[in-house]
Design a protein around this motif. Structure first.
Motif, short mmCIF file in Angstrom:
data_model
loop_
_atom_site.label_atom_id
_atom_site.label_comp_id
_atom_site.label_asym_id
_atom_site.label_seq_id
_atom_site.Cartn_x
_atom_site.Cartn_y
_atom_site.Cartn_z
N VAL A 1 -1.47 -1.27 -10.27
CA VAL A 1 -2.53 -0.90 -9.35
C VAL A 1 -3.58 -2.01 -9.30
O VAL A 1 -4.16 -2.38 -10.32
CB VAL A 1 -3.20 0.44 -9.78
N ALA B 1 -1.13 -2.12 -4.47
CA ALA B 1 -0.49 -2.48 -5.74
C ALA B 1 0.32 -3.75 -5.61
O ALA B 1 0.77 -4.13 -4.53
CB ALA B 1 0.41 -1.33 -6.20
N ASP C 1 -3.39 9.73 -5.12
CA ASP C 1 -4.02 8.43 -4.91
C ASP C 1 -3.35 7.69 -3.75
O ASP C 1 -2.12 7.76 -3.58
CB ASP C 1 -3.86 7.53 -6.15
N ALA D 1 -1.86 5.43 -12.17
CA ALA D 1 -1.95 6.03 -10.84
C ALA D 1 -1.78 7.53 -10.95
O ALA D 1 -1.10 8.04 -11.84
CB ALA D 1 -0.88 5.45 -9.91
N VAL E 1 -3.10 3.70 -3.00
CA VAL E 1 -3.42 2.49 -3.76
C VAL E 1 -2.87 1.24 -3.08
O VAL E 1 -1.91 1.29 -2.31
CB VAL E 1 -2.89 2.56 -5.21
N GLU F 1 0.86 -1.17 0.00
CA GLU F 1 0.00 0.00 0.00
C GLU F 1 0.90 1.22 0.00
O GLU F 1 1.87 1.28 0.76
CB GLU F 1 -0.92 0.02 1.23
N VAL G 1 -7.68 1.14 -5.98
CA VAL G 1 -7.51 2.53 -5.53
C VAL G 1 -8.24 2.64 -4.20
O VAL G 1 -9.47 2.58 -4.13
CB VAL G 1 -8.08 3.54 -6.55
N LEU H 1 3.95 3.30 -11.23
CA LEU H 1 2.67 2.63 -11.44
C LEU H 1 1.87 3.29 -12.54
O LEU H 1 1.49 4.47 -12.44
CB LEU H 1 1.82 2.66 -10.15
#
Length: 458
Positions: free
Chosen positions: A58, A44, A40, A36, A42, A10, A61, A33
């Protein structure tokens, strides 16, 4: 902390890269990424690791950025064409302005450059703006015919007949071609085996004239297209259909177009305008893909050239003479240089068609033609305009430009990094940057055009 492939993480996206990808950091380790946006948060999956940075995809989100928007196209994430459609258009423009500014500062060493930069020229309507498309044709896993665009960094076709950055007429054209191929059992090309007939469907649209060209790129002969008249009759139902032709490309290559063109209906070209200048455009012609923004770009180049009717201008990497003829409206004489002979043939035709007898063209590499003409024939330039490919100007060409000492150099660029490199060289040899304009020529992608005015320091 050591990261591994397929590890879930994260992270918060705090920067944006050269290709428009988001960048996040964990304990100083940078992850890049796609899809992205700055702001954001995210979840991932890491897909590749290097010593100091890695790449991730990603998966979710968690908290969207205030600048994240829903892409207009449902295929945007999978397709390799629009890398920024998930970013608000206002933020896209800010990103592109900063991209040029940062390159000019970091690579070009131009401090305080923002004071010389005009506000970015964006589009009122940043969709359906492209006048040219090249759609690969193939089959899906079930063997069904598909056409669309390649997924990013692959040759996997994303099935997409409605593209939100192409002219809307393309969807009708694609559906008609696919219908014809299905009815007549015309095969799609398979680049792995080099078998199959139809490789690409290329289209061109005149935004001013509303003329349309369709060109089928095939791995065979025109006669292999069974019942071709059925396709012609179907395409002729579309208002503005002007040219239908076949391009022969039997080579095992990634190059889309071959050199042989056979007309099927109408002439092998269409016409369009940029401002008051008319251009003949064939399947192989280089012509800017965004006509509205091209007019903005060329008008800015004209303004920077500051022509009063007595100037001699050299236009290097001139293509089919698009900028050359724009400048010929106000210059005493314009000399264009381009390595592609067919492009120079187009340029000469376009000059004659528009009644410009003050434009002359040379075939050859700019870095060979200009030194030759300068050293052997003593040519002179009040203004030099360059619009090089992404790799920028050749060192020998820059050296000759400096020796010729024009009052002004107008540099049109599609790559801010090589632009900055070349501006630094010119700056070390007696030229200073006066003005910079950034033009959004390729909305929803990370690419950007810019034009710079340099003046000779006396």
């Amino acid at each position: 902390m050591e990261f591994k492939k397929n590890q879930m993480v994260e992270l918060y996206i705090d920067d944006i890269g050269n290709e428009g990808e988001g960048i996040g950091h964990i304990d100083g380790y940078a992850l890049f990424l796609k899809d992205a946006v700055i702001g954001d948060k995210v979840r991932a999956r890491i897909i590749k690791t290097k010593k100091n940075y890695g790449f991730a995809r990603v998966e979710e989100v968690l908290e969207p950025s205030k600048d994240r928007v829903e892409p207009k196209c449902p295929k945007a994430r999978a397709c390799g064409g629009c890398t920024l459609q998930h970013l608000s258009y206002k933020k896209q423009l800010e990103y592109k302005f900063q991209k040029v500014k940062n390159c000019l500062e970091r690579i070009g060493g131009l401090q305080g450059i923002e004071e010389k930069m005009e506000p970015i020229y964006g589009m009122d309507e940043p969709f359906y703006y492209r006048n040219k498309a090249q759609f690969p044709v193939g089959t899906d896993k079930e063997g069904n015919l598909v056409t669309g665009f390649y997924a990013g960094r692959t040759h996997h076709i994303i099935d997409c007949t409605h593209c939100v950055i192409q002219h809307p007429v393309n969807e009708s054209i694609l559906l008609k071609v696919l219908d014809y191929m299905k009815k007549n059992k015309i095969s799609a090309y398979d680049e792995k085996t080099n078998h199959g007939l139809v490789r690409h469907i290329m289209t061109r649209v005149g935004f001013v004239t509303e003329e349309i060209m369709v060109c089928l790129v095939i791995n065979g002969k025109k006669k292999d297209l069974r019942n071709l008249y059925q396709l012609v009759d179907s395409l002729k139902e579309i208002d503005g259909m002007t040219s239908i032709c076949v391009n022969i490309n039997k080579e095992k290559t990634n190059k889309i177009l071959g050199n042989k063109i056979e007309t099927v209906y109408g002439p092998a070209y269409i016409y369009d305008y940029i401002g008051d200048v008319k251009y003949q455009i064939g399947p192989l012609s280089f012509f800017q893909v965004n006509p509205k923004q091209t007019k903005v770009l060329y008008e800015k180049a004209m303004e920077y050239a500051n022509l009063h009717g007595q100037e001699t201008v050299w236009d290097l990497y001139c293509g089919i003479g698009t900028i050359s003829l724009f400048l010929a409206q106000k210059a005493k004489e314009v000399y264009g240089v381009e390595i592609v002979k067919e492009a120079i043939d187009d340029a000469k035709f376009n000059a004659q068609m528009n009644g410009f007898d003050n434009a002359k063209f040379f075939v050859g590499k700019a870095e060979e033609v200009l030194p030759r003409e300068y050293e052997k024939n003593g040519v002179y330039a009040d203004v030099i305009v360059v619009d090089p490919p992404r790799k920028g100007c050749d060192a020998k060409l820059l050296d000759t430009m400096v020796k010729m000492a024009p009052k002004r150099i107008v540099y049109v660029s599609c790559d801010p990094a090589t632009l900055a490199r070349d501006l630094k060289i010119l700056g070390e040899n007696g030229y200073q940057v006066e003005k910079v304009s950034v033009v959004d020529q390729f909305s929803h992608s990370s690419h950007v055009e810019s034009v710079c005015l340099l003046s000779k320091i006396y």
